[in-house]
Design a protein around this motif. Sequence first.
Motif, PDB file in Angstrom:
ATOM      1  N   TYR A 178       0.809  -1.217   0.000  1.00  0.00           N
ATOM      2  CA  TYR A 178       0.000   0.000   0.000  1.00  0.00           C
ATOM      3  C   TYR A 178       0.843   1.267   0.000  1.00  0.00           C
ATOM      4  CZ  TYR A 178      -3.750  -3.217   1.095  1.00  0.00           C
ATOM      5  OH  TYR A 178      -4.634  -4.245   1.045  1.00  0.00           O
ATOM      6  N   THR A 179       2.034   1.202   0.597  1.00  0.00           N
ATOM      7  CA  THR A 179       2.829   2.418   0.775  1.00  0.00           C
ATOM      8  C   THR A 179       4.109   2.428  -0.048  1.00  0.00           C
ATOM      9  OG1 THR A 179       4.081   1.489   2.627  1.00  0.00           O
ATOM     10  CG2 THR A 179       2.021   2.647   3.162  1.00  0.00           C
ATOM     11  N   GLY A 180       4.496   1.286  -0.571  1.00  0.00           N
ATOM     12  CA  GLY A 180       5.817   1.138  -1.183  1.00  0.00           C
ATOM     13  C   GLY A 180       6.770   0.569  -0.153  1.00  0.00           C
ATOM     14  N   GLN A 181       7.780  -0.124  -0.610  1.00  0.00           N
ATOM     15  CA  GLN A 181       8.673  -0.838   0.303  1.00  0.00           C
ATOM     16  C   GLN A 181       9.497   0.103   1.183  1.00  0.00           C
ATOM     17  OE1 GLN A 181      10.481  -2.929  -2.885  1.00  0.00           O
ATOM     18  NE2 GLN A 181       9.176  -4.726  -2.651  1.00  0.00           N
ATOM     19  N   GLY A 182      10.016   1.165   0.620  1.00  0.00           N
ATOM     20  CA  GLY A 182      10.837   2.096   1.399  1.00  0.00           C
ATOM     21  C   GLY A 182      10.042   2.804   2.478  1.00  0.00           C
ATOM     22  N   LEU A 183       8.845   3.285   2.115  1.00  0.00           N
ATOM     23  CA  LEU A 183       8.016   3.972   3.106  1.00  0.00           C
ATOM     24  C   LEU A 183       7.529   2.999   4.168  1.00  0.00           C
ATOM     25  CD1 LEU A 183       6.668   6.510   4.138  1.00  0.00           C
ATOM     26  CD2 LEU A 183       4.756   6.084   2.560  1.00  0.00           C
ATOM     27  N   SER A 184       7.249   1.770   3.757  1.00  0.00           N
ATOM     28  CA  SER A 184       6.833   0.744   4.721  1.00  0.00           C
ATOM     29  C   SER A 184       7.904   0.564   5.793  1.00  0.00           C
ATOM     30  CB  SER A 184       6.586  -0.580   3.997  1.00  0.00           C
ATOM     31  OG  SER A 184       6.407  -1.637   4.910  1.00  0.00           O
TER      32      SER A 184
END
Length: 185
Positions: free
Chosen positions: A65-71
């Motif tokens: 939902y957020t992208g891997q980096g933001l997660s």
Amino acid sequence: MQHENASQVGELSSIKIESRQSSIRSIKQTRMSILDSVIFCSLLCVLGGVSTASQGAINTNLGKYTGQGLSSTIVFCVGAVASCIYFLIEIRGRPPANLTLMVSKAPWWSWTGGILGATFVIITILAIPKLGAGTTSAIIISAKLLFSCVIDHFGLFGVQKRKYTVHRGLATIGLIGCVAIISQF
């Protein structure tokens, strides 16, 4: 007469302070005796295992939902808040007077735990969609156990030395076999 009353009040207040300090010591001793229990610490380890197994899958889902980096960033921000709450509970809102001195004495490598934690989270977010939670966890846990045996054997990072015995060697072979079976089926 007033002087006697004042000294009695002083004695009573010192008794209350000593009593309060004594009860705080007994709470700390009780907490330490619980943590000294092998059974209690083993149950904590089971909870830690369940947590880390769940963490990878949960973080991967958040990454969708957020992208891997933001997660990964969100995970560590929430973790930082949780750690701060635990720290405040542990120190009961009053940091030790010598905190700066204690922190300054820490060896350089003791500051790398956050980097290693971030590495773990990022790796699980990247690997679980490709390998699945079971295979990813099996490989990570096996690598963790094998390197932990190296840490024990050489007494790295201030850990008490424990020899890498034949029994640990046999367990290592079994561990590698488990990874192979979990990844194939």
